[in-house]
Scaffold this active site. Structure first.
Site, PDB file in Angstrom:
ATOM      1  N   ASP A  95      -9.069  14.799  81.732  1.00  0.00           N
ATOM      2  CA  ASP A  95      -9.917  14.126  80.739  1.00  0.00           C
ATOM      3  C   ASP A  95      -9.013  13.630  79.611  1.00  0.00           C
ATOM      4  O   ASP A  95      -8.216  14.387  79.070  1.00  0.00           O
ATOM      5  CB  ASP A  95     -10.945  15.139  80.215  1.00  0.00           C
ATOM      6  CG  ASP A  95     -12.005  14.497  79.323  1.00  0.00           C
ATOM      7  OD1 ASP A  95     -13.178  14.815  79.505  1.00  0.00           O
ATOM      8  OD2 ASP A  95     -11.649  13.689  78.444  1.00  0.00           O
ATOM      9  N   ASP A 108     -12.979   8.128  81.420  1.00  0.00           N
ATOM     10  CA  ASP A 108     -11.748   8.859  81.077  1.00  0.00           C
ATOM     11  C   ASP A 108     -11.640  10.212  81.764  1.00  0.00           C
ATOM     12  O   ASP A 108     -10.875  11.056  81.336  1.00  0.00           O
ATOM     13  CB  ASP A 108     -11.646   9.030  79.553  1.00  0.00           C
ATOM     14  CG  ASP A 108     -12.435  10.199  79.009  1.00  0.00           C
ATOM     15  OD1 ASP A 108     -13.493  10.514  79.576  1.00  0.00           O
ATOM     16  OD2 ASP A 108     -11.966  10.812  78.034  1.00  0.00           O
ATOM     17  N   GLU A 109     -12.425  10.424  82.825  1.00  0.00           N
ATOM     18  CA  GLU A 109     -12.509  11.768  83.383  1.00  0.00           C
ATOM     19  C   GLU A 109     -12.599  11.714  84.911  1.00  0.00           C
ATOM     20  O   GLU A 109     -13.327  10.906  85.457  1.00  0.00           O
ATOM     21  CB  GLU A 109     -13.801  12.370  82.806  1.00  0.00           C
ATOM     22  CG  GLU A 109     -14.007  13.804  83.042  1.00  0.00           C
ATOM     23  CD  GLU A 109     -15.398  14.228  82.541  1.00  0.00           C
ATOM     24  OE1 GLU A 109     -16.006  13.529  81.701  1.00  0.00           O
ATOM     25  OE2 GLU A 109     -15.875  15.247  83.028  1.00  0.00           O
TER      26      GLU A 109
HETATM   27  P1  TTP Z   1     -15.313  12.277  76.168  1.00  0.00           P
HETATM   28  O1  TTP Z   1     -14.228  12.582  77.142  1.00  0.00           O
HETATM   29  O2  TTP Z   1     -16.520  13.138  76.172  1.00  0.00           O
HETATM   30  O3  TTP Z   1     -14.729  12.355  74.680  1.00  0.00           O
HETATM   31  P2  TTP Z   1     -13.339  11.877  74.103  1.00  0.00           P
HETATM   32  O4  TTP Z   1     -12.406  11.443  75.173  1.00  0.00           O
HETATM   33  O5  TTP Z   1     -13.579  10.866  73.022  1.00  0.00           O
HETATM   34  O6  TTP Z   1     -12.803  13.190  73.386  1.00  0.00           O
HETATM   35  P3  TTP Z   1     -12.234  14.524  74.057  1.00  0.00           P
HETATM   36  O7  TTP Z   1     -12.288  14.350  75.536  1.00  0.00           O
HETATM   37  O8  TTP Z   1     -10.821  14.648  73.522  1.00  0.00           O
HETATM   38  O9  TTP Z   1     -13.117  15.620  73.556  1.00  0.00           O
HETATM   39  O10 TTP Z   1     -15.790  10.790  76.335  1.00  0.00           O
HETATM   40  C1  TTP Z   1     -14.902   9.730  76.700  1.00  0.00           C
HETATM   41  C2  TTP Z   1     -15.277   8.457  75.978  1.00  0.00           C
HETATM   42  O11 TTP Z   1     -16.617   8.090  76.278  1.00  0.00           O
HETATM   43  C3  TTP Z   1     -15.209   8.567  74.465  1.00  0.00           C
HETATM   44  O12 TTP Z   1     -13.903   8.301  73.959  1.00  0.00           O
HETATM   45  C4  TTP Z   1     -16.217   7.562  74.026  1.00  0.00           C
HETATM   46  C5  TTP Z   1     -17.235   7.513  75.130  1.00  0.00           C
HETATM   47  N1  TTP Z   1     -18.459   8.269  74.742  1.00  0.00           N
HETATM   48  C6  TTP Z   1     -19.500   7.581  74.142  1.00  0.00           C
HETATM   49  O13 TTP Z   1     -19.440   6.363  73.968  1.00  0.00           O
HETATM   50  N2  TTP Z   1     -20.620   8.293  73.763  1.00  0.00           N
HETATM   51  C7  TTP Z   1     -20.730   9.651  73.924  1.00  0.00           C
HETATM   52  O14 TTP Z   1     -21.750  10.258  73.532  1.00  0.00           O
HETATM   53  C8  TTP Z   1     -19.630  10.349  74.543  1.00  0.00           C
HETATM   54  C9  TTP Z   1     -19.698  11.852  74.750  1.00  0.00           C
HETATM   55  C10 TTP Z   1     -18.525   9.613  74.938  1.00  0.00           C
HETATM   56 MG    MG Z   2     -12.149  12.601  76.924  1.00  0.00          MG
END
Ligand code: TTP
Ligand code: MG
Length: 348
Positions: free
Chosen positions: A6, A104-105
């Site tokens: 991730d 991103d995962e």
């Molecule tokens: P995540 O992987 O949940 O979050 P992140 O990468 O920003 O942070 P981290 O993993 O370090 O905790 O989500 C990936 C992307 O998806 C995030 O950068 C933006 C988008 N996203 C949204 O647009 N709305 C949301 O509610 C979430 C959870 C994510």
């Molecule tokens: Mg992330």
């Protein structure tokens, strides 16, 4: 052996990469805050901004209140998708048995590795390659199944790597709050705490509940919860990208009951979704309308059709019926409308 990767604060980290002068400052990607009057939500925030309590899905106005001096940026979806593609290409080089779950995962089945040390080395190599090619940090979790890999990744954030072996799995889970187990949401967690007569509950507490009691409480899901508490998760890494649902939503500039505004936006959403469904050769089956009223009160209504179809006429009719039910039942001004369809592959 499953690897979960991730990216760290993905959208915001890409923005930092593009504009190094943002580094070290709070960065928030999302809707326009409009000096505190903005009405959308935060997509994500970098770790500096998270120190102020800012997180994904928070109203942008709230984020502005918490940190008005942050750098607020709009969502540059095109750029993030391109970066995501580059990253997933690197991930797929590890193994084609890869399941991408969001931009991103992803999960990768790395059972071909002969030891957990080797698995760890592979995770490190992957992180390094992504950093060298894309100048972005990521976090990797490795475990005996998808659930453990995912939780290990959460725990190792940001820019970390954690391996949990099968022997360590149960001990690793026990101190966690029950809501950290995927599949246990706020409502399920509340029911578990109530059953235990506890204000807080860890996985260790959850393991005291008998399987039959969990089944009585939650039906078949109860059995899954019983297994997950013990570190068991047999779900496979799904290699093909399976699109399960598609959704669109719109936040109004002002809460509204104006029929013309509501209908024109809602119709535009219907048309857009319908186009995506056709373009991807899908059919929709369940239709869900989301309505958020003044005060952030959010409701959904769903309808499952007798059989899947891709006809816009049917989507329009059913979605409008659901939407009208909201309007008739609830006199409050509307803040957001959304539409989601659960889809299946069209048999060609
Ligand atoms: P995540 O992987 O949940 O979050 P992140 O990468 O920003 O942070 P981290 O993993 O370090 O905790 O989500 C990936 C992307 O998806 C995030 O950068 C933006 C988008 N996203 C949204 O647009 N709305 C949301 O509610 C979430 C959870 C994510
Ligand atoms: Mg992330």
């Amino acid at each position: 052996m499953i690897l979960h990767i991730d990216m760290d604060y993905f959208f915001a980290q890409i923005e930092e990469r593009e504009n190094p002068r943002f580094r070290g400052k709070p960065v928030i990607v999302g809707a326009d805050p409009k000096g505190g009057k903005g009405r959308g939500v935060v997509s994500t925030a970098n770790y500096e901004a998270r120190k102020y309590g800012i997180h994904s899905a928070m109203p942008i106005s709230k984020a502005y209140e918490l940190c008005p001096d942050a750098i607020f940026l709009p969502v540059n979806g095109e750029l993030y998708s391109k970066v995501s593609e580059n990253i997933m290409e690197i991930v797929r080089k590890v193994s084609l048995v890869t399941e991408q779950v969001s931009l991103d995962e992803a999960y990768v089945d790395i059972s071909f590795r002969e030891s957990w040390e080797q698995a760890k080395a592979l995770g490190e190599k992957l992180k390094k390659e992504i950093y060298e090619k894309e100048k972005l940090t990521s976090t990797v979790g490795i475990g005996p199944n998808k659930m453990i890999a995912k939780i290990a990744c959460e725990k190792a954030k940001p820019n970390g790597l954690m391996v949990v072996t099968p022997e360590e799995a149960e001990k690793f889970l026990e101190p966690l709050d029950i809501e950290e187990i995927p599949g246990i949401g706020p409502k399920t967690a509340a029911a578990i705490r109530k059953f235990l007569h506890q204000e807080k509950a860890t996985v260790k507490d959850l393991k005291k509940i008998k399987k039959v009691d969990l089944k009585n409480l939650f039906g078949v899901v109860g059995e899954t919860i019983y297994e997950r508490a013990r570190g068991i998760d047999e779900s496979p890494v799904r290699t093909e990208e399976i699109i399960k649902s598609i959704g669109k939503e719109h936040t109004f500039e002002q809460d509204t009951r104006d029929p013309e505004t509501l209908l024109s936006i809602f119709n535009a959403i219907i048309e857009e979704l319908s186009q995506i469904v056709r373009a991807r050769h899908l059919q929709f089956w369940t239709i869900t309308v989301v309505c958020r009223f003044k005060g952030f009160e959010t409701h959904t209504k769903s309808k499952t059709l007798k059989e899947p179809t891709n006809e816009e006429r049917i989507l329009k009719k059913e979605a409008l019926i659901l939407f009208l039910r909201f309007i008739v039942k609830n006199p409050k001004p509307i803040r957001l409308v959304g539409l989601r369809v659960d889809v299946v592959e069209k048999i060609r």
